[in-house]
Enzyme design. Sequence first.
Site, PDB file in Angstrom:
ATOM      1  N   LYS A  26       3.639  -5.861  -0.886  1.00  0.00           N
ATOM      2  CA  LYS A  26       2.481  -5.258  -0.436  1.00  0.00           C
ATOM      3  C   LYS A  26       1.342  -5.667  -1.149  1.00  0.00           C
ATOM      4  O   LYS A  26       1.291  -5.494  -2.626  1.00  0.00           O
ATOM      5  CB  LYS A  26       2.718  -3.688  -0.660  1.00  0.00           C
ATOM      6  CG  LYS A  26       1.457  -2.651  -0.303  1.00  0.00           C
ATOM      7  CD  LYS A  26       1.789  -1.437  -0.520  1.00  0.00           C
ATOM      8  CE  LYS A  26       0.558  -0.748  -0.842  1.00  0.00           C
ATOM      9  NZ  LYS A  26       0.793   0.701  -1.130  1.00  0.00           N
ATOM     10  N   GLY A  33      -3.856   9.168  -3.557  1.00  0.00           N
ATOM     11  CA  GLY A  33      -3.433  10.403  -4.584  1.00  0.00           C
ATOM     12  C   GLY A  33      -4.459  11.397  -3.832  1.00  0.00           C
ATOM     13  O   GLY A  33      -4.227  12.544  -4.663  1.00  0.00           O
ATOM     14  N   ASN A  78       3.484   8.636  -1.372  1.00  0.00           N
ATOM     15  CA  ASN A  78       4.071   8.632  -2.633  1.00  0.00           C
ATOM     16  C   ASN A  78       3.665  10.001  -3.087  1.00  0.00           C
ATOM     17  O   ASN A  78       4.483  10.840  -3.072  1.00  0.00           O
ATOM     18  CB  ASN A  78       3.564   7.483  -3.448  1.00  0.00           C
ATOM     19  CG  ASN A  78       4.312   7.575  -4.833  1.00  0.00           C
ATOM     20  OD1 ASN A  78       5.491   7.975  -5.042  1.00  0.00           O
ATOM     21  ND2 ASN A  78       3.733   6.888  -5.895  1.00  0.00           N
ATOM     22  N   THR A  79       2.403  10.285  -3.424  1.00  0.00           N
ATOM     23  CA  THR A  79       2.015  11.463  -3.989  1.00  0.00           C
ATOM     24  C   THR A  79       2.468  12.621  -3.404  1.00  0.00           C
ATOM     25  O   THR A  79       2.977  13.496  -4.112  1.00  0.00           O
ATOM     26  CB  THR A  79       0.623  11.292  -4.159  1.00  0.00           C
ATOM     27  OG1 THR A  79      -0.032  10.262  -4.306  1.00  0.00           O
ATOM     28  CG2 THR A  79      -0.215  12.479  -4.873  1.00  0.00           C
ATOM     29  N   ALA A 109      -1.555   5.881   2.096  1.00  0.00           N
ATOM     30  CA  ALA A 109      -2.289   6.339   1.247  1.00  0.00           C
ATOM     31  C   ALA A 109      -3.378   7.664   1.940  1.00  0.00           C
ATOM     32  O   ALA A 109      -3.634   7.516   3.012  1.00  0.00           O
ATOM     33  CB  ALA A 109      -3.604   5.652   0.302  1.00  0.00           C
ATOM     34  N   GLY A 110      -3.286   8.639   1.189  1.00  0.00           N
ATOM     35  CA  GLY A 110      -4.314   9.742   1.654  1.00  0.00           C
ATOM     36  C   GLY A 110      -3.277  10.811   2.228  1.00  0.00           C
ATOM     37  O   GLY A 110      -3.686  12.116   2.523  1.00  0.00           O
TER      38      GLY A 110
END
Lengths: 371, 257
Positions: free
Chosen positions: B98, B159, B207-208, B185-186
């Site tokens: 990635k 994040g 992830n977050t 993301a987001g």
Amino acid sequence: MSFYDTLLKLESMPLGEQSGQYGRNDVERALSREKLDPEDLLALLSPAAVPYLEEMAQKAHRITRAHFGYAVQLFTPMYVADYCVNQCTYCSFSVEHDFARKKLTMEEVDREASAIAATGLRHILLLTGESRKDSPVSYVKECAGVLRRHFSSVSIEVNPLSLEEYRELAACGVDGLTMFQEVYDRETYARLHVKGPKRNFRARLDAPERGCQAGFRSVTIGALLGLSDWRREAFMTAMHARYLQDRYPGTEISIAPPRFRPYLGSFSPESDVTDRALVQIILAYRLFLPRSGLTLSTREPAALRDRLVHLGITKISAGVTTEVGGHTGGGGTPQFEISDERSVPEIREMLYRSGLQPVFKDWDILAEAPV
Amino acid sequence: MSQDLFHIGGKSLSSRLFIGTGKYSRNTLIPEVVEASGSEVITVALRRIDPASREENILTHIPPHMTLLPNTSGARTAEEAVRIARLARAAGMGNWVKIEVINDQKYLLPDNLETVKATEILAAEGFIVLPYMSPDLSAALRLRDVGAAAVMPLGAPIGSNRGLKTKELVGILIEEAGLPVIVDAGIGRPSEAAEAMEMGAAAVLLNTAIATARDPLLMAEAFRGAVASGRQAYLAGLGAVRNAAEASSPLTGFLSV
Ligand code: SF4
């Protein structure tokens, strides 16, 4: 343009004691905003924010977890030379103190590095006293060359260097720079720095910016809290960090909030930074600079460090000695007394117990090895 | 539904939820999250991997059936990303990568230009390249042309847990980019992951949202379900949303008579 020009302008703001003019409304407004301006920062550092510390802590905690998760990076400083040409009123290495000075040979650097690397640490901060004669750039470079064989990230904390010198170091694998301004208040600065090139306030103030220009991946700045009014110092530090972050978006800007510690001499600080004040400073830094690294040193006692790791701290030192050669029993003179004497495994356990993850390695040196 | 596989990089995946390893409170949570999420692809920052440390090495916590997606986080230029990717392959992490090239430490927004450069070099070297990007159509087309296996547009800054803020643009990529779109993301809530999937995203990466949830395992399960239902809804063919009203029986049918 340099932060110096900004600093001159900022000096006219209601700083330090005068920040008493901020009230609850200002603090609440600052707490409700996502992007804080300098006025908000002053409000958060002001006496009016004290009743809001818990609210600030909750927000700081949320922001930190969102951006950094539970990761806390570990590193340790390594003192390689304690020769210094400056006379700083607050430091054991000051030229006025008479003790047997030391400088490690490359074999000793290698031995010291192996001892540290064996604890699992992969990030190292190389420190010297400030002497171009005894620890010149060529020496720092040589040490860095040895260190990169043991560590995945090498940072330096040495006397201010020129842009060219920083570039040279970055090219051979040094990827972080720490440069403490010590005091942003110019009068106090002149008073505490009695002799030596460190008297040049501006040369020091502009050094982090040169570091950014030279391409260091991370640049850490800070004021030695206690040398002057802490509100004012914390404000200037945060503004300096934002200045750098705005201009050098590729560099990770971090702040370290060290408090004054006992040392060889007898100077005692002007501004007493209580635990509560330290907490307020850390929280204000986090809210003002949501993505900045915040570094916590072993100057703080163990019990306090265990609490502070929940308030926005992202980097923490472990297994620290402030003596040259201290990891291999060299036994030089410590630069100052540390407070948290726990070993690397102990800090690691403490973080796990706190629900945090100790990160030993957070980078790989990408520069070609010097030939 | 059972055979809706996602074919990418020579693999067939039955889960369209990719997960991360970055922000957990302990690495030992990773195998449990893998299990609960049903995920088969896991991204790991090469910069965090320390093969020399047995205890703290993330890799030892990743179940062997997972496809590793090493990422180049920390890279600020194409050149750095390329070096990191090569290091990852040399370290035996496979040939998926990635690309993350970020030169903005304030918001962590990707640099599309450098990302295209790195993708071109690495795709030519045989990597399966999944570039993280800002959702920009011309950049996506360039990435496709230089050999990306998919594009990974952000839903909102990393994040931020803000959801699919870039929905319109991601929608355009899904329609026009001509390669799988993986929203990265987001995404903070399962409903947002479902929304991305309903729109036709090929997968989502998170992830977050999982790592920082109060109960990461329960959250991983919630995302597993949301991604699967979003996908199901997409396959079922959502009623089209049109700006102009659409009558259920044709009004102009008489013209063809
Ligand atoms: S603070 Fe630095 S410059 Fe000042 S005396 Fe100590 S080592 Fe030397």
